[in-house]
Design an enzyme around this catalytic site. Structure first.
Site, PDB file in Angstrom:
ATOM      1  N   ARG A   6      -9.226   6.285   5.765  1.00  0.00           N
ATOM      2  CA  ARG A   6      -8.635   4.958   5.836  1.00  0.00           C
ATOM      3  C   ARG A   6      -9.745   3.932   5.965  1.00  0.00           C
ATOM      4  O   ARG A   6     -10.705   4.116   6.737  1.00  0.00           O
ATOM      5  CB  ARG A   6      -7.677   4.843   7.033  1.00  0.00           C
ATOM      6  CG  ARG A   6      -6.352   5.547   6.836  1.00  0.00           C
ATOM      7  CD  ARG A   6      -5.498   4.816   5.796  1.00  0.00           C
ATOM      8  NE  ARG A   6      -4.260   5.505   5.511  1.00  0.00           N
ATOM      9  CZ  ARG A   6      -4.091   6.369   4.523  1.00  0.00           C
ATOM     10  NH1 ARG A   6      -5.119   6.682   3.741  1.00  0.00           N
ATOM     11  NH2 ARG A   6      -2.920   6.914   4.305  1.00  0.00           N
ATOM     12  N   GLU A  55      -6.750  -3.541   0.561  1.00  0.00           N
ATOM     13  CA  GLU A  55      -6.747  -2.962  -0.779  1.00  0.00           C
ATOM     14  C   GLU A  55      -5.806  -3.737  -1.694  1.00  0.00           C
ATOM     15  O   GLU A  55      -4.654  -3.995  -1.322  1.00  0.00           O
ATOM     16  CB  GLU A  55      -6.333  -1.496  -0.710  1.00  0.00           C
ATOM     17  CG  GLU A  55      -7.329  -0.636   0.053  1.00  0.00           C
ATOM     18  CD  GLU A  55      -6.976   0.846   0.058  1.00  0.00           C
ATOM     19  OE1 GLU A  55      -5.877   1.212  -0.428  1.00  0.00           O
ATOM     20  OE2 GLU A  55      -7.786   1.644   0.558  1.00  0.00           O
ATOM     21  N   HIS A  73      -8.979   4.157  -4.252  1.00  0.00           N
ATOM     22  CA  HIS A  73      -8.024   4.987  -3.489  1.00  0.00           C
ATOM     23  C   HIS A  73      -7.445   6.098  -4.372  1.00  0.00           C
ATOM     24  O   HIS A  73      -6.239   6.215  -4.575  1.00  0.00           O
ATOM     25  CB  HIS A  73      -6.888   4.134  -2.907  1.00  0.00           C
ATOM     26  CG  HIS A  73      -6.282   4.735  -1.672  1.00  0.00           C
ATOM     27  ND1 HIS A  73      -5.842   3.978  -0.623  1.00  0.00           N
ATOM     28  CD2 HIS A  73      -6.034   6.026  -1.333  1.00  0.00           C
ATOM     29  CE1 HIS A  73      -5.351   4.767   0.327  1.00  0.00           C
ATOM     30  NE2 HIS A  73      -5.462   6.013  -0.090  1.00  0.00           N
TER      31      HIS A  73
END
Length: 595
Positions: free
Chosen positions: A283, A312, A331
């Protein structure tokens, strides 16, 4: 947040001397009628019914296999890129919500649902985008998909590790720009280097296995990891400070919590070996990104490979992303074809199971119990809920339902029987029939505490084989009156008791009377004078309406004295039939219960 729960273990006593067994169903409908000898007395009906098809909102892209599985059970609304306002508007019409990491499910979402939202499914591992406290308060189960993308995330971590060590991304960009800079992109070898894995869960341990195969020395820090599990794959568990001081490479695999937020900061970077390289596929929030930029500029951190970021997507002018010594991916940890399908199926199965009322092994805000234990306890969990429902329906007055005693009789050692699931479902059974609150494994203790319930748990240790987890469960409610006085025990409490036989729960005691009846369908409990022909008279009345009798059991104090007859029926008798049963002279009272 337990509801004033206390627990004791005792040897068997007269309170649990009536040992019995039998079944149960998943229906939620309950109808009660209580009648004294006088047939003109008031009757009380309470009916609950299940909705038809639930609605599931899929707010982010989910694999086709998962969506198809959902459609077999529910109405599915796939609406992507919803604004927070749009999500709050839609959620009041939904029973379940499935998200990935891009949708924030905050308190306002649960409040907007009006209590309808029962399950939030997170297609992935991390749940930092879901307000767990709000979910729990609103009785919403949160499930995730913790296993399907484990290998994919671990492989991406290794891919970033090796790409970073050999400058693959930078060299690729250089070649595509028409350059040939072999000397500029000299890398470092992995063999013999020390990798510190922070967070030794599923993904962290898989990264460690693969790093060992690359010839690296692997250490790990995780305050919750078992040392023997780490040793089994050749990993040494060390303190956080030791990991910081000795690692050549650091790979992050912890969840984002209050304790892990910005775990890597100015202070921790100062403890690291100069020239350390960092990989993050966990994370973004676990790293203080401004501090990382400073550490890169100073040379404390030689390189970083990042798949996740605090925000993000990160800003186009992000100093961290644009840094020459940073390799960045958007990601992609779970982004393999196999993982996407696996995650979709895993979260869909968890959500559908939860909506069906099944126990979820991947529940995040409910007691976490291994799947094999859930399977073993399942019939006892159902028994517990039904006993709670049965007991509370018998309450007619007094101080209200405040004092509950739950007794578990088992031959197993205390440490081998976790009663949290059982207590939660008994609490569900006690509260739901007398309130509009939806209770589940998530909010049972919270709801009980709010309503001022005092729950005492007692364990009776039996001799014999511990093959079965429980011999019986007994539920007592104190300081109340009963609409069916025969349910009052010699000590003055409403008492019901049940067992499981052949995987099916049964009611085996009411008050001080032994009975033996399945808890499926509907039940009629009658207190009567024990005399010939009673079973036939009641059976004939039911037969006139073509109501099928599935079970019948009579428990009596002595021949020709008081007796309690328990009758299981497959169909619901009419009011006329119930009135006729109440008018039989030998029947002093009865209660009709639809479970």
């Amino acid at each position: 947040m337990a509801a004033s729960v206390s627990f004791t273990s005792v040897k068997p006593s007269a309170a649990v001397s009536g040992l019995r067994r039998r079944p149960l169903s998943a229906a939620f409908g309950v109808t009660t009628i209580s009648v004294r000898h006088n047939p003109d007395q008031n009757r009380r009906f309470v009916v609950y019914s299940l909705d038809a098809k639930p609605t599931i909102l899929v707010a982010e892209k989910l694999g086709d296999a998962g969506v198809n599985l959902l459609k077999e059970f529910a109405n599915v609304d796939c609406s992507y890129n919803l604004s927070p306002e749009e999500l709050c508007t839609k959620i009041s019409l939904c029973d379940a919500l499935i998200v990935r990491s891009g949708t924030k499910v905050g308190r306002e979402v649960f409040e907007s649902s009006g209590g309808r939202l029962k399950v939030v499914g997170r297609a992935g591992v991390g749940i930092d985008n879901v307000d767990l406290a709000a979910a729990t308060e609103h009785g919403c189960l949160v499930v995730n998909a913790p296993t399907a993308n484990t290998v994919a995330a671990a492989e991406h971590g290794i891919a970033l590790l090796t790409a970073m060590a050999r400058n693959v991304a930078q060299a690729d960009a250089s070649v595509k720009a028409g350059k040939w800079e072999r000397n500029k992109y000299v890398g470092v070898s992995l063999v013999g280097k020390t990798l510190a894995v922070l967070g030794f869960g599923k993904v962290g341990s898989e990264v460690a296995r693969r790093a060992k195969g690359l010839g690296m020395h692997v250490i790990a820090h995780d305050p919750y990891a078992a040392a023997d599990r780490a040793r089994a794959i050749g990993v040494d568990l060390v303190s956080f400070d030791e990991a910081m001081a000795t690692a050549d490479f650091i790979s992050l695999h912890m969840p984002l919590t209050a304790s892990t937020s910005k775990m890597l900061n100015d202070e921790t970077f100062a403890k690291m070996k100069k020239g350390v390289r960092i990989v993050n596929v966990a994370r973004g929030g676990v790293i203080d990104e401004d501090a990382l930029v400073k550490a890169l500029d100073s040379g404390i951190v030689a390189q970083a490979a990042l798949d996740v970021f605090t925000v993000e997507p990160p800003g186009k002018d992000s100093k961290l992303v644009l840094h020459a010594n940073v390799t960045a991916t958007p990601h992609l940890g779970a982004s393999t074809m196999e993982a996407q399908e696996g995650v979709a199926i895993e979260v869909a199965e968890a959500v559908v199971g939860a909506l069906k009322g099944e126990l979820a092994a991947t529940a995040v805000n409910a007691p976490m119990v291994p799947a094999q234990v859930l399977t073993e306890l399942k019939p006892y969990v159902v028994l517990g809920e039904k006993l709670g429902r049965l007991a509370v329906q018998l309450v007619a007055g007094g101080e209200g339902v405040k004092y509950i005693k739950i007794t578990y009789a088992s031959a197993r050692a205390p440490d081998d029987l976790d009663t949290r699931l059982l207590r939660a479902m008994i609490t569900k059974g006690l509260i739901e029939p007398i309130s509009s609150v939806f209770v589940n494994l998530v909010n049972a203790d919270f709801t009980a505490k709010q309503r001022g319930l005092r729950i005492i748990e007692e364990r009776v240790i039996l001799d014999g084989s511990p093959e079965r987890p429980l011999e019986l469960i007994q539920v007592q409610i104190a300081n109340v009156e009963s609409k069916f006085p025969s349910s009052i025990s010699d000590s003055g409490e409403i008492r019901v008791e049940g067992r499981v036989k052949d995987g099916v729960p049964h009611l085996t005691m009411v008050g001080s009377f032994d009975v033996d009846v399945s808890l499926e369908g509907s039940i009629i409990l009658c207190r009567q004078v024990d005399q010939p022909g009673m079973i036939g008279k009641v059976g004939s009345i039911l037969a006139e309406e073509n109501v099928n009798v599935s079970f019948m059991s009579v428990g009596r104090s002595a021949p020709r004295k008081q007796a309690v007859m328990a009758i299981g029926v497959d169909e619901e008798p009419s009011k006329v039939s119930l009135k006729k049963i109440g008018e039989i002279p030998a029947i002093e009272e009865f209660v009709y219960l639809k479970l």
